[in-house]
Design a protein around this motif. Sequence first.
Motif, PDB file in Angstrom:
ATOM      1  N   ARG A 224       0.934  -1.166  -0.010  1.00 29.53           N
ATOM      2  CA  ARG A 224       0.154  -0.080   0.067  1.00 29.53           C
ATOM      3  C   ARG A 224       0.738   1.385  -0.018  1.00 29.53           C
ATOM      4  O   ARG A 224       0.471   2.254  -0.362  1.00 29.53           O
ATOM      5  CB  ARG A 224      -1.046   0.051   1.288  1.00 29.53           C
ATOM      6  CG  ARG A 224      -2.327  -0.792   0.876  1.00 29.53           C
ATOM      7  CD  ARG A 224      -3.248  -0.199   1.788  1.00 29.53           C
ATOM      8  NE  ARG A 224      -3.728   0.974   1.992  1.00 29.53           N
ATOM      9  CZ  ARG A 224      -4.641   1.498   2.690  1.00 29.53           C
ATOM     10  NH1 ARG A 224      -5.287   0.703   3.468  1.00 29.53           N
ATOM     11  NH2 ARG A 224      -5.044   2.617   2.388  1.00 29.53           N
ATOM     12  N   LEU A 225       1.977   1.251   0.438  1.00 29.28           N
ATOM     13  CA  LEU A 225       2.964   2.256   0.526  1.00 29.28           C
ATOM     14  C   LEU A 225       3.220   2.917  -0.784  1.00 29.28           C
ATOM     15  O   LEU A 225       3.435   3.976  -0.941  1.00 29.28           O
ATOM     16  CB  LEU A 225       4.241   2.150   1.271  1.00 29.28           C
ATOM     17  CG  LEU A 225       4.037   1.889   2.775  1.00 29.28           C
ATOM     18  CD1 LEU A 225       5.360   1.687   3.372  1.00 29.28           C
ATOM     19  CD2 LEU A 225       3.334   2.732   3.651  1.00 29.28           C
ATOM     20  N   TYR A 226       3.320   1.792  -1.599  1.00 23.07           N
ATOM     21  CA  TYR A 226       3.489   2.200  -3.079  1.00 23.07           C
ATOM     22  C   TYR A 226       2.434   3.029  -3.740  1.00 23.07           C
ATOM     23  O   TYR A 226       2.601   4.107  -4.337  1.00 23.07           O
ATOM     24  CB  TYR A 226       3.597   0.906  -4.018  1.00 23.07           C
ATOM     25  CG  TYR A 226       3.853   1.125  -5.610  1.00 23.07           C
ATOM     26  CD1 TYR A 226       4.843   1.614  -6.339  1.00 23.07           C
ATOM     27  CD2 TYR A 226       2.600   1.221  -6.255  1.00 23.07           C
ATOM     28  CE1 TYR A 226       4.617   1.758  -7.486  1.00 23.07           C
ATOM     29  CE2 TYR A 226       2.545   1.420  -7.495  1.00 23.07           C
ATOM     30  CZ  TYR A 226       3.489   1.796  -8.150  1.00 23.07           C
ATOM     31  OH  TYR A 226       3.427   2.067  -9.559  1.00 23.07           O
ATOM     32  N   ILE A 264      10.642   3.729  11.428  1.00 20.34           N
ATOM     33  CA  ILE A 264      10.482   3.137  12.556  1.00 20.34           C
ATOM     34  C   ILE A 264       9.843   1.640  12.180  1.00 20.34           C
ATOM     35  O   ILE A 264       9.300   0.695  13.057  1.00 20.34           O
ATOM     36  CB  ILE A 264       9.386   3.929  13.459  1.00 20.34           C
ATOM     37  CG1 ILE A 264       8.383   4.120  12.552  1.00 20.34           C
ATOM     38  CG2 ILE A 264      10.248   5.279  14.172  1.00 20.34           C
ATOM     39  CD1 ILE A 264       7.268   5.158  13.443  1.00 20.34           C
ATOM     40  N   GLU A 265       9.429   1.577  10.992  1.00 17.75           N
ATOM     41  CA  GLU A 265       8.810   0.206  10.728  1.00 17.75           C
ATOM     42  C   GLU A 265       9.635  -0.581   9.845  1.00 17.75           C
ATOM     43  O   GLU A 265      10.180  -0.457   8.603  1.00 17.75           O
ATOM     44  CB  GLU A 265       7.498   0.763   9.732  1.00 17.75           C
ATOM     45  CG  GLU A 265       6.513   1.391  10.765  1.00 17.75           C
ATOM     46  CD  GLU A 265       5.198   1.981   9.844  1.00 17.75           C
ATOM     47  OE1 GLU A 265       5.366   1.650   8.712  1.00 17.75           O
ATOM     48  OE2 GLU A 265       4.225   2.457  10.470  1.00 17.75           O
ATOM     49  N   ALA A 266       9.780  -2.032  10.137  1.00 17.56           N
ATOM     50  CA  ALA A 266      10.576  -2.888   9.494  1.00 17.56           C
ATOM     51  C   ALA A 266       9.327  -3.628   8.524  1.00 17.56           C
ATOM     52  O   ALA A 266       8.320  -3.777   8.795  1.00 17.56           O
ATOM     53  CB  ALA A 266      11.116  -3.758  10.465  1.00 17.56           C
ATOM     54  N   PRO A 267      10.246  -4.147   7.438  1.00 22.34           N
ATOM     55  CA  PRO A 267      11.265  -4.042   7.289  1.00 22.34           C
ATOM     56  C   PRO A 267      11.422  -2.893   6.284  1.00 22.34           C
ATOM     57  O   PRO A 267      10.869  -2.594   5.172  1.00 22.34           O
ATOM     58  CB  PRO A 267      11.452  -5.193   6.004  1.00 22.34           C
ATOM     59  CG  PRO A 267      10.314  -5.326   5.432  1.00 22.34           C
ATOM     60  CD  PRO A 267       8.976  -5.374   6.528  1.00 22.34           C
ATOM     61  N   ARG A 268      12.590  -2.113   6.585  1.00 21.65           N
ATOM     62  CA  ARG A 268      12.741  -0.596   6.311  1.00 21.65           C
ATOM     63  C   ARG A 268      13.200  -0.587   4.772  1.00 21.65           C
ATOM     64  O   ARG A 268      12.672   0.247   4.089  1.00 21.65           O
ATOM     65  CB  ARG A 268      13.773   0.053   7.140  1.00 21.65           C
ATOM     66  CG  ARG A 268      13.538   0.283   8.629  1.00 21.65           C
ATOM     67  CD  ARG A 268      14.455   0.827   9.525  1.00 21.65           C
ATOM     68  NE  ARG A 268      14.160   1.118  10.765  1.00 21.65           N
ATOM     69  CZ  ARG A 268      14.196   0.102  11.623  1.00 21.65           C
ATOM     70  NH1 ARG A 268      14.618  -1.292  11.355  1.00 21.65           N
ATOM     71  NH2 ARG A 268      13.755   0.585  12.893  1.00 21.65           N
ATOM     72  N   GLY A 269      14.029  -1.430   4.385  1.00 17.70           N
ATOM     73  CA  GLY A 269      14.471  -1.412   3.126  1.00 17.70           C
ATOM     74  C   GLY A 269      13.281  -1.571   1.944  1.00 17.70           C
ATOM     75  O   GLY A 269      13.093  -0.838   1.238  1.00 17.70           O
ATOM     76  N   PRO A 270      12.539  -2.825   2.137  1.00 18.10           N
ATOM     77  CA  PRO A 270      11.578  -2.887   1.017  1.00 18.10           C
ATOM     78  C   PRO A 270      10.486  -1.835   1.143  1.00 18.10           C
ATOM     79  O   PRO A 270       9.803  -1.406   0.205  1.00 18.10           O
ATOM     80  CB  PRO A 270      10.827  -4.332   1.534  1.00 18.10           C
ATOM     81  CG  PRO A 270      12.170  -5.143   2.068  1.00 18.10           C
ATOM     82  CD  PRO A 270      12.806  -3.965   2.737  1.00 18.10           C
TER      83      PRO A 270
END
Length: 298
Positions: A224-226, A264-270
């Motif tokens: 959803r961030l996308y 603050i939210e993992a997984p940070r990279g993806p």
Amino acid sequence: MPTIAAVTTAFHPDERLTAVVEAALKSCSRVVVVDNTPGDGPFLSDTLRDRDGVTVLRDGRNRGLAGALNAGLDELKSIAAPSSEAPDLVLFLDQDSVLTEDLVTGLAEHLTDPTVGIAAPAPWDEEQGRYYEPGTANGPDIAEREAVITSGMLVRRTVLTEVGPFRAEFFVDHVDNDFCLRVRTAGYRILRDKRYKLAHSLGQRNQHKLAGVSVASSRHPTWRLYWIARNGTVLIKEHRKDAPVWSRNTALYLVWWFALRTAIEAPRGPRAMAMLRGFRDGARGRTSRRYLPPGAEI
């Protein structure tokens, strides 16, 4: 009173959907439930099929929020076609927004003014006992807005015809903002009446410590961030001239969201990559289907 019909969207609904439909039937002549839950079921929405005034659409596909809203509107048109009795107003709801007794009739009064295209309640956090939108508590009872959330908004049917369908390519996020900005561009006003509260869930909220400060966040899945980044960027490009304040505030909001989610939210990279790709695709006018959830289509 004008005639009113409702479109309610659902996804893996629980018993709250029944309460939403029952509340809507008190003021609406017809309720169309569009269940986006993928698979064969049976699902809770199927128990509503035998109720008078209720139509349930469920075909095992997840067509996204915009697709579900459009399917509901198409169903209302097909129901009205034989008798030519289309509703004057359309109410939009989701599966966890139960109406108070006088909410719909109160909002309908605003739509007696032909310059008003949308009337909406104020989203209310029952758990914390406050309005969701900052500044609402100290603001006027009735405020003009550039955009309101989909759930609870009451729309003049002729405005829906003039402005066109919800934007299916957006799938879920910023569907409400896109529609409202188009309504404003068409010359109509949008009113939010905070005297009518709509209990609305924004999902699980978590508290985090960031630089010694407690920060609340609503965790969204990575996919959803996308769409949040991509669709927000598209709308900023399209409306930076006719809605400069909204565009500026949305740009600041997206920057804050990117910083918060990657800090603050993992997984940070993806999660960072999903938003960066969203910003890129929004700027280029592209869409990546890799960020659709399983079983979804647009």
